[in-house]
Design a protein around this motif. Structure first.
Motif, PDB file in Angstrom:
ATOM      1  N   GLY A  13     -43.858  -0.743   1.073  1.00  0.00           N
ATOM      2  CA  GLY A  13     -44.316   0.293   1.977  1.00  0.00           C
ATOM      3  C   GLY A  13     -43.338   1.455   2.096  1.00  0.00           C
ATOM      4  N   PRO A  14     -43.550   2.339   3.074  1.00  0.00           N
ATOM      5  CA  PRO A  14     -42.721   3.544   3.216  1.00  0.00           C
ATOM      6  C   PRO A  14     -41.234   3.259   3.375  1.00  0.00           C
ATOM      7  N   VAL A  15     -40.882   2.082   3.933  1.00  0.00           N
ATOM      8  CA  VAL A  15     -39.463   1.787   4.148  1.00  0.00           C
ATOM      9  C   VAL A  15     -38.685   1.770   2.839  1.00  0.00           C
ATOM     10  N   LEU A  16     -39.353   1.494   1.724  1.00  0.00           N
ATOM     11  CA  LEU A  16     -38.660   1.438   0.442  1.00  0.00           C
ATOM     12  C   LEU A  16     -38.032   2.784   0.099  1.00  0.00           C
ATOM     13  N   GLN A  17     -38.725   3.868   0.381  1.00  0.00           N
ATOM     14  CA  GLN A  17     -38.191   5.192   0.085  1.00  0.00           C
ATOM     15  C   GLN A  17     -36.984   5.514   0.955  1.00  0.00           C
ATOM     16  N   ARG A  18     -37.008   5.045   2.207  1.00  0.00           N
ATOM     17  CA  ARG A  18     -35.847   5.272   3.068  1.00  0.00           C
ATOM     18  C   ARG A  18     -34.651   4.481   2.569  1.00  0.00           C
ATOM     19  N   LEU A  19     -34.874   3.232   2.189  1.00  0.00           N
ATOM     20  CA  LEU A  19     -33.790   2.423   1.632  1.00  0.00           C
ATOM     21  C   LEU A  19     -33.204   3.082   0.387  1.00  0.00           C
ATOM     22  N   ARG A  20     -34.091   3.551  -0.475  1.00  0.00           N
ATOM     23  CA  ARG A  20     -33.653   4.188  -1.716  1.00  0.00           C
ATOM     24  C   ARG A  20     -32.825   5.437  -1.428  1.00  0.00           C
ATOM     25  N   ALA A  21     -33.258   6.256  -0.479  1.00  0.00           N
ATOM     26  CA  ALA A  21     -32.545   7.494  -0.166  1.00  0.00           C
ATOM     27  C   ALA A  21     -31.147   7.201   0.376  1.00  0.00           C
ATOM     28  N   ILE A  22     -31.042   6.213   1.272  1.00  0.00           N
ATOM     29  CA  ILE A  22     -29.728   5.881   1.838  1.00  0.00           C
ATOM     30  C   ILE A  22     -28.796   5.362   0.758  1.00  0.00           C
ATOM     31  N   GLN A  23     -29.307   4.527  -0.130  1.00  0.00           N
ATOM     32  CA  GLN A  23     -28.448   3.999  -1.190  1.00  0.00           C
ATOM     33  C   GLN A  23     -27.957   5.109  -2.099  1.00  0.00           C
ATOM     34  N   ILE A  24     -28.820   6.045  -2.455  1.00  0.00           N
ATOM     35  CA  ILE A  24     -28.413   7.141  -3.325  1.00  0.00           C
ATOM     36  C   ILE A  24     -27.324   7.975  -2.668  1.00  0.00           C
ATOM     37  N   VAL A  25     -27.489   8.280  -1.391  1.00  0.00           N
ATOM     38  CA  VAL A  25     -26.490   9.086  -0.678  1.00  0.00           C
ATOM     39  C   VAL A  25     -25.160   8.351  -0.604  1.00  0.00           C
ATOM     40  N   ASP A  26     -25.201   7.043  -0.364  1.00  0.00           N
ATOM     41  CA  ASP A  26     -23.971   6.274  -0.187  1.00  0.00           C
ATOM     42  C   ASP A  26     -23.247   5.970  -1.497  1.00  0.00           C
ATOM     43  N   THR A  27     -23.996   5.552  -2.530  1.00  0.00           N
ATOM     44  CA  THR A  27     -23.332   5.039  -3.730  1.00  0.00           C
ATOM     45  C   THR A  27     -23.864   5.605  -5.044  1.00  0.00           C
ATOM     46  N   PHE A  28     -24.886   6.465  -5.025  1.00  0.00           N
ATOM     47  CA  PHE A  28     -25.545   6.961  -6.233  1.00  0.00           C
ATOM     48  C   PHE A  28     -26.299   5.833  -6.937  1.00  0.00           C
ATOM     49  N   PHE A  29     -25.557   4.885  -7.539  1.00  0.00           N
ATOM     50  CA  PHE A  29     -26.188   3.784  -8.260  1.00  0.00           C
ATOM     51  C   PHE A  29     -25.115   2.743  -8.586  1.00  0.00           C
ATOM     52  N   VAL A  30     -25.573   1.559  -8.965  1.00  0.00           N
ATOM     53  CA  VAL A  30     -24.669   0.512  -9.436  1.00  0.00           C
ATOM     54  C   VAL A  30     -24.292   0.830 -10.879  1.00  0.00           C
ATOM     55  N   PRO A  31     -23.004   0.745 -11.241  1.00  0.00           N
ATOM     56  CA  PRO A  31     -22.592   1.084 -12.615  1.00  0.00           C
ATOM     57  C   PRO A  31     -23.430   0.360 -13.661  1.00  0.00           C
ATOM     58  N   ARG A  32     -23.864   1.129 -14.653  1.00  0.00           N
ATOM     59  CA  ARG A  32     -24.759   0.565 -15.658  1.00  0.00           C
ATOM     60  C   ARG A  32     -24.139  -0.607 -16.436  1.00  0.00           C
ATOM     61  N   PRO A  33     -22.856  -0.566 -16.821  1.00  0.00           N
ATOM     62  CA  PRO A  33     -22.318  -1.723 -17.551  1.00  0.00           C
ATOM     63  C   PRO A  33     -22.440  -3.024 -16.767  1.00  0.00           C
ATOM     64  N   LEU A  34     -22.283  -2.961 -15.448  1.00  0.00           N
ATOM     65  CA  LEU A  34     -22.401  -4.172 -14.643  1.00  0.00           C
ATOM     66  C   LEU A  34     -23.850  -4.649 -14.599  1.00  0.00           C
ATOM     67  N   GLN A  35     -24.796  -3.718 -14.504  1.00  0.00           N
ATOM     68  CA  GLN A  35     -26.212  -4.107 -14.547  1.00  0.00           C
ATOM     69  C   GLN A  35     -26.584  -4.703 -15.906  1.00  0.00           C
ATOM     70  N   GLU A  36     -26.085  -4.084 -16.965  1.00  0.00           N
ATOM     71  CA  GLU A  36     -26.367  -4.615 -18.301  1.00  0.00           C
ATOM     72  C   GLU A  36     -25.760  -6.012 -18.457  1.00  0.00           C
ATOM     73  N   ALA A  37     -24.554  -6.205 -17.925  1.00  0.00           N
ATOM     74  CA  ALA A  37     -23.916  -7.520 -18.000  1.00  0.00           C
ATOM     75  C   ALA A  37     -24.713  -8.554 -17.215  1.00  0.00           C
ATOM     76  N   ALA A  38     -25.256  -8.153 -16.052  1.00  0.00           N
ATOM     77  CA  ALA A  38     -26.079  -9.078 -15.268  1.00  0.00           C
ATOM     78  C   ALA A  38     -27.303  -9.513 -16.062  1.00  0.00           C
ATOM     79  N   LEU A  39     -27.948  -8.574 -16.751  1.00  0.00           N
ATOM     80  CA  LEU A  39     -29.110  -8.908 -17.575  1.00  0.00           C
ATOM     81  C   LEU A  39     -28.725  -9.870 -18.698  1.00  0.00           C
ATOM     82  N   GLU A  40     -27.596  -9.595 -19.328  1.00  0.00           N
ATOM     83  CA  GLU A  40     -27.133 -10.479 -20.402  1.00  0.00           C
ATOM     84  C   GLU A  40     -26.841 -11.875 -19.864  1.00  0.00           C
ATOM     85  N   LEU A  41     -26.229 -11.956 -18.693  1.00  0.00           N
ATOM     86  CA  LEU A  41     -25.853 -13.249 -18.132  1.00  0.00           C
ATOM     87  C   LEU A  41     -27.081 -14.075 -17.777  1.00  0.00           C
ATOM     88  N   VAL A  42     -28.001 -13.510 -16.989  1.00  0.00           N
ATOM     89  CA  VAL A  42     -29.135 -14.309 -16.513  1.00  0.00           C
ATOM     90  C   VAL A  42     -30.134 -14.598 -17.626  1.00  0.00           C
TER      91      VAL A  42
END
Length: 477
Positions: free
Chosen positions: A334-363
């Motif tokens: 619902g609408p709350v997802l967009q608010r969550l997304r906006a706050i995360q972008i303002v606070d941290t931009f995004f999770v570093p891609r190498p760490l996300q790629e490593a998570a995919l490789e691990l699981v």
């Protein structure tokens, strides 16, 4: 010998020999140190880096390492007293406090002194962490095309899809955001769902880190008691009516610190009560991957049975891997997802891609299910070792519930026992424990202790830690 201990030993040896060199004098080359101490070049490099961090040596690329010159005493003085005014002026009127109490979080993050058994740890001991699998995953991730590029702000699509599948129900990848650890996800959720000054309902007792998040955001935590079957629905309904709260934060599976699992008949009740109050339920599903071998089938996350967007779900890989593997997910509808997304972008931009790629490789690797099976067996064995030792050595400590998941036990102290005094006595006896007071947002009904069995080396250390705790109890007045 373990690489870490080799680095520490070499650093100590070099530290003792520094007086041989005048300030600014050049130390032997890395090749000489490798031959002399029979260690690897990596060990030499890390030992020198350790001394450089301590300000004892200076390293110059291409030139070598040199003994640092003494700092001038004049440059160490200064007057920072002006900051007391700048940091506190008009603070009483602030809706969001500028001073933040991190003590409840630091209890599980601070390393105890050498020789002290760590019953206060909040993460797996290195021997339980999938270090080889994580290293291999990180290496494979680094070879992926575009691994160092900018990821989508919501997270890599395949990783969002993986988290959506693990949550289950009708949750889709489009309803998942990748975040930097569960603490970050909870912070984003509470900022999105409640304005400063608002009440937020919390389980009692509950995770101190969540209480710290709430208070640092200017929210007022209101306790709702739990029993062995989780939060009590009738008291939850009363709390919503009395406070007008629009958020309830809970851990339905292996609750921290009690280990309780929300009973099947209460799951629908909790969602119904929150829906009628027009409120969100923040579900912190923090240890689903630390289930014990004897647990049996687990209940689905609340989010899997929530078509109306009541639940904001938090799920993390950190507890089952390493404190530095900070990859988690926020799921909402619902609408709350967009608010969550906006706050995360303002606070941290995004999770570093190498760490996300490593998570995919691990699981996605065969090592992942093997690791989960291994820690399920190991945690059960450690839990059984600790419960047996406590019943033999400290029968006066009440253990009302033995959990089948998670990494700790929650004990009630005999009436009149001072938590702070016992914690101090235990540290003197060589064991670090966690007092129960920080887990309560209001006055606690009794004294408690939380003892972790995951952060220690193994069963022998658990037994020795309980013996030390018995010594501490015997020294109490």
């Amino acid at each position: 010998m373990h690489e870490r201990s080799s680095v520490d030993e070499l650093a100590e040896q070099l530290r003792r020999e520094l007086d041989r060199y005048s300030p600014g004098g050049k130390l032997p080359s890395s090749r000489v140190l490798v031959d002399r101490f029979r260690v690897s070049p990596v060990t030499v490099s890390r030992a020198l880096a350790q001394l450089a961090a301590e300000g004892l040596v200076v390293t110059r690329p291409g030139a070598g390492a040199f003994r640092a010159r003494a700092r001038s005493a004049a440059t160490a003085t200064g007057d920072t007293s002006w900051q007391e005014v700048a940091l506190s002026a008009d603070g009483a009127a602030d809706l969001v406090p500028r001073s933040v109490d991190a003590s409840g979080v630091l209890v599980s993050l601070a390393a105890p002194p050498p020789g002290v058994i760590e019953f206060n740890g909040g993460y797996l001991h290195p021997s339980l962490q999938p270090e080889r699998a994580m290293s291999a995953a990180l290496a494979r991730a680094g070879r992926r095309p575009g691994a160092w590029g900018r990821p989508p702000t919501e997270g890599l699509p395949d990783l969002r899809e993986w988290f959506a599948r693990t949550i289950g129900g009708a949750v889709t990848a489009a309803e998942v955001l990748i975040t930097a650890g569960g603490q970050s996800a909870l912070t984003t959720a509470l900022r999105a769902l409640a304005p400063p000054g608002a009440p937020v309902l919390v389980e009692s007792p509950t995770y101190p880190g969540m209480l710290a998040i709430a208070r640092s955001a200017g929210l007022r935590p209101v306790p709702v008691p739990v029993d062995p079957d989780g939060v009590r629905p009738e008291l939850l309904a009363d709390a919503f009516r009395a406070t007008g709260a629009r958020v309830f934060v809970c851990q339905p599976l292996f609750q921290n610190p009690t280990g309780a699992v929300l009973a099947p008949e209460r799951r629908g009740e909790v969602l119904r009560i929150a829906r009628e109050a027009g409120a969100f339920v923040v579900e912190d599903d923090f240890v689903r991957r630390l289930v014990h071998e004897d647990a049996g089938p687990l209940p689905r996350p609340l989010a899997a049975d929530d078509p109306d967007g009541v639940v904001v779900h938090v799920s993390s890989l950190t507890k089952a891997t390493s404190p530095s593997f900070r990859v988690s997910a926020l799921a909402a509808r619902g609408p709350v997802l967009q608010r969550l997304r906006a706050i995360q972008i303002v606070d941290t931009f995004f999770v570093p891609r190498p760490l996300q790629e490593a998570a995919l490789e691990l699981v996605g690797s065969p090592a992942w299910p093997r690791h989960l099976r291994s820690i399920a067996a190991e945690l059960k064995a450690r839990r059984d070792t600790m419960t047996t030792a406590l019943r033999l050595e400290l029968p006066e400590l009440s253990l009302p519930h033995v959990p089948s998941g998670g990494y700790h036990l929650w004990l009630r102290l005999p009436d009149g026992t001072a938590e702070t005094a016992l914690t101090t006595a235990a540290l003197r006896a060589g064991v670090a424990i966690t007092p129960g007071r920080p887990y309560f947002s209001a006055e606690p009904p009794a004294g408690h202790l939380r003892l972790s069995f995951a952060a220690v080396a193994g069963p022998q250390e658990i037994q020795e830690g309980v013996r030390r705790l018995r010594t501490a109890c015997e020294q109490m007045p």
